[in-house]
Design a protein around this motif. Structure first.
Motif, PDB file in Angstrom:
ATOM      1  N   TYR A 103     -52.083  -5.275 -10.591  1.00 53.98           N
ATOM      2  CA  TYR A 103     -52.456  -5.996  -9.373  1.00 53.98           C
ATOM      3  C   TYR A 103     -53.846  -5.638  -8.810  1.00 53.98           C
ATOM      4  CZ  TYR A 103     -52.376  -1.641  -6.900  1.00 53.98           C
ATOM      5  OH  TYR A 103     -52.523  -0.148  -6.462  1.00 53.98           O
ATOM      6  N   LEU A 104     -54.537  -4.734  -9.493  1.00 48.94           N
ATOM      7  CA  LEU A 104     -55.961  -4.466  -9.084  1.00 48.94           C
ATOM      8  C   LEU A 104     -56.825  -5.210  -9.786  1.00 48.94           C
ATOM      9  CD1 LEU A 104     -57.737  -2.339  -7.390  1.00 48.94           C
ATOM     10  CD2 LEU A 104     -57.603  -0.850  -9.439  1.00 48.94           C
ATOM     11  N   THR A 105     -58.016  -5.485  -9.108  1.00 53.08           N
ATOM     12  CA  THR A 105     -58.997  -6.230  -9.799  1.00 53.08           C
ATOM     13  C   THR A 105     -60.293  -5.686  -9.270  1.00 53.08           C
ATOM     14  OG1 THR A 105     -57.794  -8.008 -10.365  1.00 53.08           O
ATOM     15  CG2 THR A 105     -60.093  -8.357 -10.619  1.00 53.08           C
ATOM     16  N   LEU A 106     -61.200  -5.197  -9.852  1.00 52.56           N
ATOM     17  CA  LEU A 106     -62.492  -4.760  -9.653  1.00 52.56           C
ATOM     18  C   LEU A 106     -63.719  -5.875  -9.724  1.00 52.56           C
ATOM     19  CD1 LEU A 106     -62.494  -1.204 -11.324  1.00 52.56           C
ATOM     20  CD2 LEU A 106     -61.926  -1.828  -8.805  1.00 52.56           C
ATOM     21  N   LYS A 107     -64.468  -5.912  -8.616  1.00 48.62           N
ATOM     22  CA  LYS A 107     -65.474  -6.976  -8.904  1.00 48.62           C
ATOM     23  C   LYS A 107     -67.072  -6.299  -8.681  1.00 48.62           C
ATOM     24  CE  LYS A 107     -62.759 -10.793  -7.044  1.00 48.62           C
ATOM     25  NZ  LYS A 107     -62.441 -11.703  -5.919  1.00 48.62           N
ATOM     26  N   LEU A 108     -67.882  -6.519  -9.432  1.00 48.52           N
ATOM     27  CA  LEU A 108     -69.225  -5.822  -9.319  1.00 48.52           C
ATOM     28  C   LEU A 108     -70.016  -6.631  -8.389  1.00 48.52           C
ATOM     29  CD1 LEU A 108     -70.122  -5.548 -13.080  1.00 48.52           C
ATOM     30  CD2 LEU A 108     -69.668  -3.600 -11.490  1.00 48.52           C
ATOM     31  N   ARG A 109     -70.772  -6.009  -7.527  1.00 50.00           N
ATOM     32  CA  ARG A 109     -71.601  -6.747  -6.412  1.00 50.00           C
ATOM     33  C   ARG A 109     -73.104  -6.487  -6.922  1.00 50.00           C
ATOM     34  NH1 ARG A 109     -69.478  -3.694  -1.391  1.00 50.00           N
ATOM     35  NH2 ARG A 109     -69.445  -1.915  -2.592  1.00 50.00           N
ATOM     36  N   GLY A 110     -74.011  -7.109  -6.136  1.00 48.43           N
ATOM     37  CA  GLY A 110     -75.430  -7.066  -6.381  1.00 48.43           C
ATOM     38  C   GLY A 110     -76.118  -5.891  -6.716  1.00 48.43           C
ATOM     39  N   GLY A 111     -75.694  -4.833  -5.769  1.00 47.33           N
ATOM     40  CA  GLY A 111     -76.182  -3.555  -5.847  1.00 47.33           C
ATOM     41  C   GLY A 111     -75.657  -3.055  -7.381  1.00 47.33           C
TER      42      GLY A 111
END
Length: 246
Positions: A215-223
């Motif tokens: 159920y967990l999905t990690l998302k990369l951000r600009g930083g």
């Protein structure tokens, strides 16, 4: 300090580990150790670093003992302590022991970065890197076993103290030999814990199916992208300078 994605921390740890493993120069290894300490202080805080170092005190003493033994039994041309024709301590041996100690310290302190993450997030980060779930779980578990190994060493030391041994009065040479002899009980305790963990995993149906959902999905951000890009470029620059002998 903002919270980075676990993959960003893993890239930092991988970069420091690569520099520590492949660079045999006191300057580069000292710089890698300094960067590890600064990163942990910035991302985790000085108090967390202080507590982590206290927990890993036994492991550092063990590795320091290994470095001392390595420096003694390493042959070299420039002898510092010599009895007859036997060279006990050489300049090359001390240099080799210092390289070993700096290398291990940089990698272990860098690993503190991912130790602050929830193990579930770390596993998910590795899975999203297309790593098999079993390998991702083992990698996350290995990080968790580092403080447990230190705890086993501390338990062994406490058991000796309960038998009436005052470590402060033990001569330094015998104390180092005693810490080295404590390695076997600590390793035995870790193997017992690993067996218990394997039984628990089997009882919960680990590897019952080839595929697992999450159920967990990690998302990369600009930083995260910026820090990873700077880390890769910085690591490439370090290896370029090291290859050129700068």
């Amino acid at each position: 300090m903002r919270k980075f994605d676990p993959r960003t921390k893993l890239v930092m740890i991988l970069a420091i580990s690569l520099i520590a493993l492949f660079c045999n120069d006191l300057r580069y290894l000292s710089a890698a150790l300094l960067v590890s300490v600064l990163l942990v202080m910035l991302l985790c805080g000085a108090d967390y670093l202080r507590n982590a170092l206290k927990k890993m005190k036994g492991i550092f003493l063990l590795f320091f003992s290994i470095a001392v033994i390595q420096s003694i039994f390493t042959a070299g041309e420039h002898a510092l302590v010599q009895i007859g024709s036997v060279k006990l301590i050489s300049l090359e041996g001390i240099l080799l022991g210092a390289l070993f100690l700096l290398r291990i310290s940089a990698v272990m302190i860098a690993a503190v970065l991912i130790a602050t993450e929830d193990s579930r997030n770390t596993i998910q980060a590795l899975i999203q890197w297309r790593l098999p779930y079993e390998i991702a779980f083992m990698c996350a578990l290995a990080v968790r076993f580092i403080p447990l190994f230190g705890q086993e060493l501390r338990s062994s030391v406490i058991s000796i103290q309960l038998r009436g041994v005052d470590l402060k009065r033990v001569p330094r040479g015998k104390r180092i030999h005693m810490y080295v002899s404590l390695l076997m009980p600590a390793v035995t305790g870790m193997i017992a814990k690993a067996k218990d963990m394997a039984v628990i995993m089997e009882m919960r149906g680990f590897r019952a199916y080839d595929q697992r959902t999450s159920y967990l999905t990690l998302k990369l951000r600009g930083g995260d992208y910026a820090v990873m890009a700077l880390t890769v470029m910085g690591t490439a620059a370090v290896f370029a300078c090291y290859g050129l002998g700068i």
